[in-house]
Write an enzyme that holds these catalytic residues in place. Structure first.
Site, mmCIF file in Angstrom:
data_model
loop_
_atom_site.group_PDB
_atom_site.id
_atom_site.type_symbol
_atom_site.label_atom_id
_atom_site.label_comp_id
_atom_site.label_asym_id
_atom_site.label_seq_id
_atom_site.Cartn_x
_atom_site.Cartn_y
_atom_site.Cartn_z
ATOM 1 N N GLY A 165 0.971 -1.361 0.154
ATOM 2 C CA GLY A 165 -0.063 0.096 0.048
ATOM 3 C C GLY A 165 0.793 1.344 -0.015
ATOM 4 O O GLY A 165 2.008 1.330 0.647
ATOM 5 N N GLY A 188 5.506 -6.826 4.014
ATOM 6 C CA GLY A 188 5.214 -7.861 2.806
ATOM 7 C C GLY A 188 6.247 -7.724 1.771
ATOM 8 O O GLY A 188 6.916 -8.748 1.355
ATOM 9 N N THR A 230 5.232 2.261 5.701
ATOM 10 C CA THR A 230 3.813 1.928 6.299
ATOM 11 C C THR A 230 3.555 3.171 7.379
ATOM 12 O O THR A 230 4.250 3.543 7.984
ATOM 13 C CB THR A 230 3.784 0.447 6.728
ATOM 14 O OG1 THR A 230 2.481 0.658 7.429
ATOM 15 C CG2 THR A 230 4.718 0.501 7.828
ATOM 16 N N ILE A 231 2.206 3.421 6.671
ATOM 17 C CA ILE A 231 1.455 4.364 7.434
ATOM 18 C C ILE A 231 1.415 3.703 8.964
ATOM 19 O O ILE A 231 1.205 4.496 9.881
ATOM 20 C CB ILE A 231 0.339 4.914 7.040
ATOM 21 C CG1 ILE A 231 -0.808 3.868 7.121
ATOM 22 C CG2 ILE A 231 0.415 5.718 5.711
ATOM 23 C CD1 ILE A 231 -2.384 4.381 6.786
ATOM 24 N N ASP A 232 1.187 2.435 8.853
ATOM 25 C CA ASP A 232 1.005 1.821 10.292
ATOM 26 C C ASP A 232 2.035 1.647 11.313
ATOM 27 O O ASP A 232 1.877 1.256 12.322
ATOM 28 C CB ASP A 232 0.545 0.237 10.005
ATOM 29 C CG ASP A 232 -0.538 0.057 9.078
ATOM 30 O OD1 ASP A 232 -1.324 1.100 8.995
ATOM 31 O OD2 ASP A 232 -1.088 -0.900 8.807
ATOM 32 N N ARG A 261 -23.769 12.899 21.382
ATOM 33 C CA ARG A 261 -23.616 11.452 20.734
ATOM 34 C C ARG A 261 -22.214 10.836 20.940
ATOM 35 O O ARG A 261 -21.176 11.588 21.392
ATOM 36 C CB ARG A 261 -23.454 11.706 19.070
ATOM 37 C CG ARG A 261 -24.867 11.874 18.417
ATOM 38 C CD ARG A 261 -24.706 12.058 17.122
ATOM 39 N NE ARG A 261 -26.126 12.405 16.370
ATOM 40 C CZ ARG A 261 -26.251 13.016 15.423
ATOM 41 N NH1 ARG A 261 -25.311 13.475 14.777
ATOM 42 N NH2 ARG A 261 -27.685 13.035 14.658
ATOM 43 N N MET A 316 -6.719 3.238 10.504
ATOM 44 C CA MET A 316 -5.950 1.877 9.917
ATOM 45 C C MET A 316 -5.236 1.348 10.771
ATOM 46 O O MET A 316 -4.887 1.884 11.809
ATOM 47 C CB MET A 316 -5.291 2.185 8.639
ATOM 48 C CG MET A 316 -6.106 2.258 7.421
ATOM 49 S SD MET A 316 -5.261 2.378 5.767
ATOM 50 C CE MET A 316 -6.503 2.142 4.646
ATOM 51 N N ARG A 371 -22.670 6.884 16.581
ATOM 52 C CA ARG A 371 -22.357 6.952 15.136
ATOM 53 C C ARG A 371 -21.127 6.425 14.712
ATOM 54 O O ARG A 371 -20.178 6.474 15.714
ATOM 55 C CB ARG A 371 -22.586 8.418 14.394
ATOM 56 C CG ARG A 371 -24.004 9.042 14.568
ATOM 57 C CD ARG A 371 -24.879 8.281 14.066
ATOM 58 N NE ARG A 371 -26.330 8.887 14.024
ATOM 59 C CZ ARG A 371 -27.016 9.808 13.585
ATOM 60 N NH1 ARG A 371 -26.314 10.319 12.450
ATOM 61 N NH2 ARG A 371 -28.167 10.259 13.895
#
Ligand code: F6P
Length: 359
Positions: free
Chosen positions: A10, A116, A137-139, A174, A181, A277
């Site tokens: 990604g 990966g 990776t943004i993760d 609310r 992610m 929501r």
């Protein structure tokens, strides 16, 4: 020297800054650079290889995406091939890739990717390809480096969203559950949740109990805080339960997760009676301009990757070990999975300022 650059998996903000820095550093040494399009697809006849020159990288340092394009379905060792009935089988096309690289006179490859892509790099290296890895990776879930580029941009995007959710959640009394992610690691949820002052943060590393989540929301309500913000990583799952998968994955493609925010929102509404929501921030976290931090880190990685080629550090990945950029063996990087350390001071401080992890 003729080197190639590829961007796999990604995308992440900062890829273009790596490409730019690597190309300029290499060209200034008198080297030639080739760009492999769409992961390794360009070396498998499924896309092109293009020359990368000073002109091709002009003005791209601040842009999101990747001029080389990306793919998360291009593992040459496990390449998906469509059958006449529409199904896919995995085929090993790594020999073909090695031959094409040799035919093009590629002497070394800089591959920019996450776990990966680094696993593919490791296997190619064992086949004799001279590879240098760049963690992306943004993760932020790549070991051996303090952080990956793209993470800071994603966290800032998530913080901006949490800030906006606060005002509308408060106006309407609310609960809003926002999914970010983080398939396996909850770094984006943790960092954005703390910086954005979320009330509940749910991570894959800490399985949650919906009862505890609702307790926190009801306690706030009783104290006159009639709204709550829950930030959940897409890979979070309940105690004794399972991660929420979506759709089918192709051979060689990581499992796809998501949709947990909607499930949690329904449960919160049922238990607390509060209008709840949900939203999925999704690919907004992957797009757009990299932050200054990510541009700098990406530029440092790009320059260091070319120096690693010059130093023949084959099978190594460039990494940030503050304050220096170093190289670490990809084999070592892949031995350990980087996850949120639940004893880290950030988790401890979050708890001590009243944030619930639903446990
Ligand atoms: O690996 C990074 C990541 O952002 C994961 O957190 C997420 O599950 C995945 O990419 C989604 O990728 P795509 O939608 O491109 O398949």
């Amino acid at each position: 020297m003729r080197i190639a650059i590829s961007t796999g998996g990604g995308d992440a903000p900062g890829l273009n800054a790596v490409i730019r820095a690597a190309v300029l550093t290499a060209v200034n040494r008198g080297w030639e650079v080739i760009g492999v399009k769409r992961g390794f697809a360009g070396l498998l006849g499924e896309d092109e290889v293009i020359p990368l020159t000073r002109e091709s990288v002009r003005g791209i340092g601040h842009l999101g995406g990747t001029i080389l394009r990306a793919s998360n379905r291009g593992n040459p060792f496990c390449y998906p091939r469509k059958q006449p009935d529409g199904s896919y089988v995995a085929v090993d096309r790594s020999d073909e890739l090695m031959e094409n690289a040799q035919r093009l006179g590629i002497e070394a490859v800089i591959t920019i990717g996450g776990d990966g892509s680094l696993e593919i790099a490791r296997q190619l290296c064992h086949k004799g390809m001279r590879v240098i890895g760049v963690p992306k990776t943004i993760d932020n879930d790549v070991s051996g480096t303090v952080t990956t580029f793209g993470f800071d941009t994603a966290v800032n995007t998530a913080i901006e969203a949490i800030d906006k959710l606060h005002t509308t959640a408060e106006s309407h009394d609310r609960v809003i559950v926002m999914e970010v992610m983080g398939r396996d690691a909850g770094f984006i949820a943790l960092h954005s949740g703390v910086a954005g002052t979320a009330d509940v943060i749910l991570l894959p590393e800490i399985p949650y109990d919906i009862g505890k989540v609702c307790e926190k929301i009801l306690a706030r309500d009783a104290a006159g805080r009639h709204f709550s913000i829950v930030v959940v990583a897409e890979g979070a799952y309940p105690k004794g339960g399972e991660v929420h998968l979506i759709g089918e994955s192709l051979p060689g493609q990581a499992k796809r997760v998501g949709g947990v925010a909607e499930l949690i929102a329904r449960e919160i509404q049922a238990v607390t009676g509060k209008e709840t929501r949900s939203l999925v921030l999704g690919h907004l976290q992957r797009g757009g301009m990299p932050t200054g931090y990510d541009r700098l880190l990406a530029t440092r990685f790009g320059g260091a990757a070319v120096r690693a080629v010059a130093d023949e550090k084959w099978g190594h990945m460039v990494a940030l070990q503050t304050p220096h950029i170093v190289t670490v063996p990809i084999d070592d990087v892949l031995k350990e999975k980087k996850r949120v350390d639940v004893a880290h001071d950030l988790v401890q401080t979050a708890r001590e300022i009243g944030i619930s992890f639903g446990d």
